[in-house]
Design a protein around this motif. Structure first.
Motif, PDB file in Angstrom:
ATOM      1  N   GLY A   9       0.772  -1.141   0.016  1.00  0.00           N
ATOM      2  CA  GLY A   9      -0.092  -0.003  -0.145  1.00  0.00           C
ATOM      3  C   GLY A   9       1.135   1.336  -0.001  1.00  0.00           C
ATOM      4  O   GLY A   9       2.145   1.161   0.432  1.00  0.00           O
ATOM      5  N   CYS A  10       0.278   2.263  -0.360  1.00  0.00           N
ATOM      6  CA  CYS A  10       1.133   3.577  -0.455  1.00  0.00           C
ATOM      7  C   CYS A  10       0.280   4.804  -0.260  1.00  0.00           C
ATOM      8  O   CYS A  10       0.480   5.737  -0.521  1.00  0.00           O
ATOM      9  CB  CYS A  10       1.767   3.634  -1.864  1.00  0.00           C
ATOM     10  N   PRO A  15      -6.395   5.227   4.004  1.00  0.00           N
ATOM     11  CA  PRO A  15      -6.262   4.236   2.730  1.00  0.00           C
ATOM     12  C   PRO A  15      -7.697   4.647   1.942  1.00  0.00           C
ATOM     13  O   PRO A  15      -8.848   5.271   2.410  1.00  0.00           O
ATOM     14  CB  PRO A  15      -6.608   2.826   3.452  1.00  0.00           C
ATOM     15  N   ILE A  19      -6.532   1.190  -1.848  1.00  0.00           N
ATOM     16  CA  ILE A  19      -5.182   1.581  -1.930  1.00  0.00           C
ATOM     17  C   ILE A  19      -4.859   1.259  -0.314  1.00  0.00           C
ATOM     18  O   ILE A  19      -5.506   2.567   0.392  1.00  0.00           O
ATOM     19  CB  ILE A  19      -4.691   2.515  -2.673  1.00  0.00           C
ATOM     20  N   PRO A  20      -4.268   0.516   0.336  1.00  0.00           N
ATOM     21  CA  PRO A  20      -3.950   0.645   1.871  1.00  0.00           C
ATOM     22  C   PRO A  20      -2.927   1.785   2.007  1.00  0.00           C
ATOM     23  O   PRO A  20      -2.394   2.244   1.053  1.00  0.00           O
ATOM     24  CB  PRO A  20      -3.371  -0.658   2.272  1.00  0.00           C
ATOM     25  N   CYS A  21      -2.507   2.187   2.940  1.00  0.00           N
ATOM     26  CA  CYS A  21      -1.683   3.116   3.434  1.00  0.00           C
ATOM     27  C   CYS A  21      -0.142   2.270   3.275  1.00  0.00           C
ATOM     28  O   CYS A  21      -0.255   1.167   2.641  1.00  0.00           O
ATOM     29  CB  CYS A  21      -1.930   3.597   5.068  1.00  0.00           C
ATOM     30  N   SER A  22       0.823   3.018   3.720  1.00  0.00           N
ATOM     31  CA  SER A  22       2.265   2.515   3.587  1.00  0.00           C
ATOM     32  C   SER A  22       2.417   1.368   4.014  1.00  0.00           C
ATOM     33  O   SER A  22       2.269   1.063   5.277  1.00  0.00           O
ATOM     34  CB  SER A  22       3.354   3.941   3.828  1.00  0.00           C
ATOM     35  N   THR A  41      -2.387  -2.963   5.692  1.00  0.00           N
ATOM     36  CA  THR A  41      -1.437  -3.611   4.766  1.00  0.00           C
ATOM     37  C   THR A  41      -1.358  -4.778   5.315  1.00  0.00           C
ATOM     38  O   THR A  41      -0.749  -5.892   4.471  1.00  0.00           O
ATOM     39  CB  THR A  41       0.115  -2.819   4.974  1.00  0.00           C
ATOM     40  N   PRO A 241      -0.353  -0.724  -5.547  1.00  0.00           N
ATOM     41  CA  PRO A 241      -0.331  -2.137  -4.667  1.00  0.00           C
ATOM     42  C   PRO A 241       0.234  -3.147  -5.564  1.00  0.00           C
ATOM     43  O   PRO A 241      -0.757  -3.196  -6.752  1.00  0.00           O
ATOM     44  CB  PRO A 241      -1.683  -1.928  -4.053  1.00  0.00           C
TER      45      PRO A 241
END
Length: 248
Positions: A9-10, A15, A19-22, A41, A241
């Motif tokens: 994720g980024c 989120p 797309i999840p977070c980092s 993630t 992702p």
């Protein structure tokens, strides 16, 4: 086997639906390191490795979009179907008490050390994890925060974490094969890179390849890569992702 990084994720600072977070999974031979555990993630991590097979977790800083899934990982490690010794966890000073503060629900402190073997990071910290060597540098994010250079099999990959441009990151990334650099901000500030800053850091460090990640929500990753190319003439990719980048 190449030194590889798979994007879990980024997104920032929360989120999206997709797309999840980092979060990233580092791989080389049989070594597996989860780098940043941002919101959402833990799920995609399990597409690529089991928690039983993780060699370590490395956390750049304690903002939730880089660390929140440690909370659900704690429950997985202690109260579900995972059977293994505590996972080595490398994170900023205070990480154990931060986790315990969230996880403790009564008069007795939650046993976070039963799930995680915690080592606090510092500038210049170096550790061998399986076939990898991880070297940490303090960066500029207005709080304790770190970037990391990972070396394995004669190759290197550097991750900025969240930071403004700073000499320690540039030195850490010098001549690295791949620089994974955040590009959250649209205008220069004291805690994040702009896409142009990411290009400048890559050019100054003489890196072979730049991957922009953690792009602010007002830009598309493609736009960020184009903006970074104004300062860096080498190959540029952007994180999505499921993408895997190799230092080879």
């Amino acid at each position: 086997m190449d030194l590889g990084l798979t994007v879990l994720g980024c997104a920032t600072p929360y989120p999206t639906a997709d797309i999840p977070c980092s979060g990233y999974l580092l791989t080389h031979d049989d070594t597996r390191v989860w780098m940043d555990a941002g919101t959402g993630t833990l799920g995609p991590l399990q597409r690529h490795t089991r928690l039983e097979d993780l060699d370590a977790i490395w956390i750049s800083h304690l903002h939730a979009d880089h660390s929140a899934d440690l909370l659900t990982t704690y429950y997985a490690l202690l109260f579900a179907d995972v059977s293994r010794p505590p996972v080595p966890l490398y994170g900023p000073p205070g990480i154990a008490e931060r986790l315990a503060g969230f996880l403790t629900n009564g008069p007795v402190r939650s046993p976070v050390e039963d799930a995680f073997a915690i080592t606090e990071l510092r500038d210049g910290h170096e550790v061998a994890v399986g076939s990898m060597v991880l070297t940490t540098a303090a960066v500029e994010h207005g709080m304790p925060a770190f970037g990391v250079r990972v070396e394995a099999g004669g190759r290197s990959l550097t991750y900025s974490g969240d930071t403004a441009p700073c000499p320690r990151l540039t030195a850490l990334a010098e001549r690295t094969d791949v620089l994974v650099c955040e590009a959250e901000s649209t205008t220069p500030n004291a805690v994040h890179h702009t896409p142009e800053d990411a290009g400048e850091t890559a050019a100054t460090a003489g890196v072979k390849r730049l991957v922009v990640t953690h792009v602010g929500r007002s830009l598309t990753p493609e736009e960020a890569a184009v903006r970074a190319s104004a300062r860096y003439a080498g190959p540029i990719d952007h994180a999505v992702p499921g993408a895997t980048f190799t230092a080879g």
